[in-house]
Design an enzyme around this catalytic site. Sequence first.
Site, PDB file in Angstrom:
ATOM      1  N   ALA A  34       1.362  -1.165  -0.081  1.00 19.98           N
ATOM      2  CA  ALA A  34       0.519  -0.246  -0.300  1.00 19.98           C
ATOM      3  C   ALA A  34       0.909   0.900  -0.124  1.00 19.98           C
ATOM      4  O   ALA A  34       0.625   2.195  -0.643  1.00 19.98           O
ATOM      5  CB  ALA A  34      -1.178  -0.161   0.975  1.00 19.98           C
ATOM      6  N   ASP A  37       2.084   2.036  -4.005  1.00 18.63           N
ATOM      7  CA  ASP A  37       1.054   2.062  -4.723  1.00 18.63           C
ATOM      8  C   ASP A  37       0.876   3.911  -4.365  1.00 18.63           C
ATOM      9  O   ASP A  37       0.613   4.439  -5.145  1.00 18.63           O
ATOM     10  CB  ASP A  37      -0.705   1.349  -4.170  1.00 18.63           C
ATOM     11  N   LEU A  83      27.476 -23.031 -26.109  1.00 17.33           N
ATOM     12  CA  LEU A  83      28.045 -23.179 -24.915  1.00 17.33           C
ATOM     13  C   LEU A  83      28.180 -25.603 -25.062  1.00 17.33           C
ATOM     14  O   LEU A  83      27.421 -25.588 -26.444  1.00 17.33           O
ATOM     15  CB  LEU A  83      27.886 -23.136 -23.897  1.00 17.33           C
ATOM     16  N   GLU A 112      27.683 -21.339 -12.541  1.00 16.03           N
ATOM     17  CA  GLU A 112      26.247 -20.894 -12.400  1.00 16.03           C
ATOM     18  C   GLU A 112      25.091 -21.333 -13.119  1.00 16.03           C
ATOM     19  O   GLU A 112      25.699 -23.258 -12.843  1.00 16.03           O
ATOM     20  CB  GLU A 112      25.804 -19.755 -13.411  1.00 16.03           C
ATOM     21  N   LYS A 114      22.383 -23.462 -14.954  1.00 16.90           N
ATOM     22  CA  LYS A 114      22.081 -23.414 -16.729  1.00 16.90           C
ATOM     23  C   LYS A 114      20.367 -22.876 -16.584  1.00 16.90           C
ATOM     24  O   LYS A 114      19.593 -24.012 -16.306  1.00 16.90           O
ATOM     25  CB  LYS A 114      22.415 -24.252 -17.343  1.00 16.90           C
ATOM     26  N   ASP A 116      16.750 -22.817 -17.723  1.00 13.86           N
ATOM     27  CA  ASP A 116      15.962 -23.624 -18.870  1.00 13.86           C
ATOM     28  C   ASP A 116      15.245 -22.092 -19.545  1.00 13.86           C
ATOM     29  O   ASP A 116      13.975 -22.057 -18.925  1.00 13.86           O
ATOM     30  CB  ASP A 116      15.433 -24.620 -18.853  1.00 13.86           C
ATOM     31  N   TYR A 229      24.040 -11.864 -16.284  1.00 15.30           N
ATOM     32  CA  TYR A 229      25.009 -13.301 -15.986  1.00 15.30           C
ATOM     33  C   TYR A 229      26.325 -12.552 -16.643  1.00 15.30           C
ATOM     34  O   TYR A 229      27.376 -12.382 -16.908  1.00 15.30           O
ATOM     35  CB  TYR A 229      25.460 -14.708 -16.182  1.00 15.30           C
ATOM     36  N   LYS A 315      25.092 -31.149 -18.430  1.00 14.72           N
ATOM     37  CA  LYS A 315      23.814 -30.040 -18.402  1.00 14.72           C
ATOM     38  C   LYS A 315      23.465 -31.550 -17.621  1.00 14.72           C
ATOM     39  O   LYS A 315      24.074 -32.576 -17.348  1.00 14.72           O
ATOM     40  CB  LYS A 315      23.010 -31.358 -19.796  1.00 14.72           C
ATOM     41  N   CYS A 404     -19.854 -41.337 -26.867  1.00 18.17           N
ATOM     42  CA  CYS A 404     -18.315 -41.547 -25.541  1.00 18.17           C
ATOM     43  C   CYS A 404     -18.775 -42.763 -25.614  1.00 18.17           C
ATOM     44  O   CYS A 404     -19.357 -43.419 -25.494  1.00 18.17           O
ATOM     45  CB  CYS A 404     -20.227 -40.611 -24.608  1.00 18.17           C
ATOM     46  N   CYS A 407     -21.073 -43.974 -22.171  1.00 18.08           N
ATOM     47  CA  CYS A 407     -22.272 -44.099 -22.549  1.00 18.08           C
ATOM     48  C   CYS A 407     -22.674 -44.016 -23.685  1.00 18.08           C
ATOM     49  O   CYS A 407     -24.140 -44.671 -23.642  1.00 18.08           O
ATOM     50  CB  CYS A 407     -23.124 -42.903 -21.333  1.00 18.08           C
ATOM     51  N   CYS A 422     -19.600 -34.880 -24.199  1.00 15.05           N
ATOM     52  CA  CYS A 422     -20.529 -36.285 -24.120  1.00 15.05           C
ATOM     53  C   CYS A 422     -21.737 -35.103 -23.789  1.00 15.05           C
ATOM     54  O   CYS A 422     -22.065 -35.182 -22.931  1.00 15.05           O
ATOM     55  CB  CYS A 422     -20.411 -36.848 -23.790  1.00 15.05           C
ATOM     56  N   CYS A 427     -24.819 -39.563 -18.775  1.00 14.69           N
ATOM     57  CA  CYS A 427     -24.283 -40.266 -19.065  1.00 14.69           C
ATOM     58  C   CYS A 427     -23.400 -40.742 -17.875  1.00 14.69           C
ATOM     59  O   CYS A 427     -23.570 -39.591 -16.628  1.00 14.69           O
ATOM     60  CB  CYS A 427     -22.806 -39.730 -19.439  1.00 14.69           C
TER      61      CYS A 427
HETATM   62  S1  IVH Z   1      26.296 -17.831 -20.811  1.00 14.49           S
HETATM   63  C1  IVH Z   1      29.806 -17.589 -24.144  1.00 14.49           C
HETATM   64  N1  IVH Z   1      25.435 -18.751 -18.282  1.00 14.49           N
HETATM   65  O1  IVH Z   1      22.882 -21.342 -21.859  1.00 14.49           O
HETATM   66  C2  IVH Z   1      28.412 -17.581 -23.270  1.00 14.49           C
HETATM   67  N2  IVH Z   1      24.740 -18.671 -20.574  1.00 14.49           N
HETATM   68  O2  IVH Z   1      23.973 -22.854 -24.831  1.00 14.49           O
HETATM   69  C3  IVH Z   1      27.097 -17.665 -23.125  1.00 14.49           C
HETATM   70  N3  IVH Z   1      21.743 -20.250 -19.831  1.00 14.49           N
HETATM   71  O3  IVH Z   1      21.976 -19.460 -24.739  1.00 14.49           O
HETATM   72  C4  IVH Z   1      26.225 -18.224 -22.471  1.00 14.49           C
HETATM   73  N4  IVH Z   1      22.082 -19.865 -17.930  1.00 14.49           N
HETATM   74  O4  IVH Z   1      20.899 -18.888 -23.481  1.00 14.49           O
HETATM   75  C5  IVH Z   1      24.863 -19.245 -19.970  1.00 14.49           C
HETATM   76  N5  IVH Z   1      23.951 -18.887 -16.511  1.00 14.49           N
HETATM   77  C6  IVH Z   1      24.492 -18.882 -17.697  1.00 14.49           C
HETATM   78  C7  IVH Z   1      22.598 -20.175 -18.337  1.00 14.49           C
HETATM   79  C8  IVH Z   1      23.438 -19.470 -19.686  1.00 14.49           C
HETATM   80  C9  IVH Z   1      21.467 -20.562 -19.574  1.00 14.49           C
HETATM   81  C10 IVH Z   1      21.547 -20.911 -22.154  1.00 14.49           C
HETATM   82  C11 IVH Z   1      21.997 -19.506 -22.570  1.00 14.49           C
HETATM   83  C12 IVH Z   1      22.512 -19.333 -23.989  1.00 14.49           C
HETATM   84  C13 IVH Z   1      23.062 -21.455 -23.524  1.00 14.49           C
HETATM   85  C14 IVH Z   1      24.336 -21.706 -24.526  1.00 14.49           C
END
Ligand code: IVH
Length: 663
Positions: A34, A37, A83, A112, A114, A116, A229, A315, A404, A407, A422, A427
Amino acid sequence: MSEEVRRRLQELRAEVRRHEYLYYVLDRPEISDAQFDALYRELVRLEQEHPELITPDSPTQRVGGEPSPEFKKVRHLSPMLSLQNAFTEEEVRAWEKRVRAVVGEDVTYCCELKIDGLAMSLTYRQSDGRARLVRAATRGDGLVGEDVTPNLRTVRSVPLSVEAAPGLPEVFEVRGEVYMPIAAFERVNRELEEQGHQPFMNPRNAAAGSVRQLDPRITASRNLQTYMYTLDPSGLARSQWEVLEALARMGFRVNPNRIRASSIDEVVSFHRHWHDHRQELDHEIDGVVVKVDRHDQQQELGFVSRSPRWAIAFKYPAEQAETVVEDIVCYVGRTGVLTPVAQLRPVLVGGVTVRNASLHNEQMVNEKGVYPGATVTVQRAGDVIPEVVSVRDPRPGWRMPERCPVCGGPVVREEPYVAHRCVNPLCPAQRQERLRHFAACLEIDGLGPATVQQLLDRDLVREPADLFRLGVEDLKGLERYAEKSAQNLYEHIQAARQPPLARFLLALGIPEVGEATAEQLATEFRTLDAFRRASEEQLLAVEGIGPTMAREIRTFLDGPGAQVIEHLLEAGVVPQEAGPTPEGPLKGKTFCFTGTLARMSRGEAEELVRRLGGRATGSVSARTDYVVAGANPGSKLDRAQRLKVTVLDEAAFWDLVGEGRPR
Ligand code: IVH
């Protein structure tokens, strides 16, 4: 005067920015919603009075302008690389051996997660002490991406401007990942399905689809998040670790789940740790990115084709597996909707045996080209229901059964819905789901789905009214029911004979009528009798009820509902007349809730509104006075904004009802 206004505007912007940062980037708010806001509103008001003083990096300018007809192609300042992948510990160890061969033994690794999501590039330009976001682009093919600036501006953890960074050139780039948190993904899909649209396959697709929206207002409603990153050029930073620290200092959102590892064993255990704990994250990860930390060593290592030698994606084995579709069967829900489900030859996916995958609807089956006998790749993402991601030899042409499966009644598709239904109200599948729903709505203790099933199997019950004709003797015959438990259940059923009208209406399972609408109908019509006599016009006049709903209700009352209700009355069920609207501070005000409230359930909040004399509805119209948005609000929020209905956050709502702040 104007100087004073200018100063106040600057102050307000700085404050709003700081609190957005605390909330969206650090997840550590210092003031109530609040209070936030109030600041935001003051800023909006001052800017409205002095439009000439609005700056593009003002926090009020996140959504602006009209949707663009297409995305411009833009060339990245430097290529966005990919990568190399490693899938096993051996591969990572082999990589690090090559690293040591080049730079020697003294290496540390920045590890770090990765994420998705979707790689993004944000370009900032510095002038007058600030660096302003001038462009946001997707990765594209690494050289040329798409300009999605208006969309990324709506992502609240993306700073529209940051303090000028010494050591950086006039123009610099920040790169990272934009992703959709799992909770947002589930909400978005629920809403898409409710609206008869195709849901997204996974959070990654959902993020991509939301970033590539022509209308930034849609992107804004999707609750996207970011982790950055890369800083290019990297300025004074001497290592990846320092880059991350610099980005965090500048105000970007940086993943806290990272380590600086001084040995490959530490890298491996970091990888293992997050394999075991990935379920706890609010987003999906597909591995760990291991980067040689020191920049001088990175430079020495250089690149192979389009990937750096100094980094590797370690991975996780894909939570995917190949199997065969043994059959496609259809499940029938309470309202008769048929959902096709692929029955699979059982297969282990990420440690869990998968036997079924939902195919949602006929259109989806055919877009994927699934058919009985097809070899498919299935995927399990977090707690999300397993899905078919691809088909080896796709063949469209699968058809919903015309009858269906339960039934044998006719199945129809009512345009514009994608679902097939249905339409036989008798039924057994629908009957079963309706009975379950009825028992759940009347909160009859001990009458769970398993008991309902037994009652149906023994033909003791066919419709809700039959429940009230059951004797203790009937119940004693059920599995796991002895004298005492049968007596208890009997009493619980008897106790449910006088439900409040709203509960009763909800329990009937009228298509389209949810909790708020049932309450609304009960408040408007007071008695079951009046409700049953209501014309479509009268129904339409009720707040929150549109033409589709009015028609569905009338069709139900004239059709299958008539008998169900008649039988319930004959069995001695007496819905309680709804009381007059109480006098209270909210009298005459209509509320609609969206998202999750922290302090009480939505039902309880609606009840509170009613106690205070107000009305709670399930949908937003121009007649709605307030939309209360909790966490992860849905499309009702967009609608409220479109219709210019006042939106309250949870704190403002508690302030309004005089309950003070939660927590
Ligand atoms: S570094 C040259 N760090 O993974 C370095 N990539 O296959 C470039 N991704 O296209 C990437 N988390 O979309 C880096 N902590 C992270 C990441 C990361 C996800 C993805 C990114 C990149 C793909 C590489």
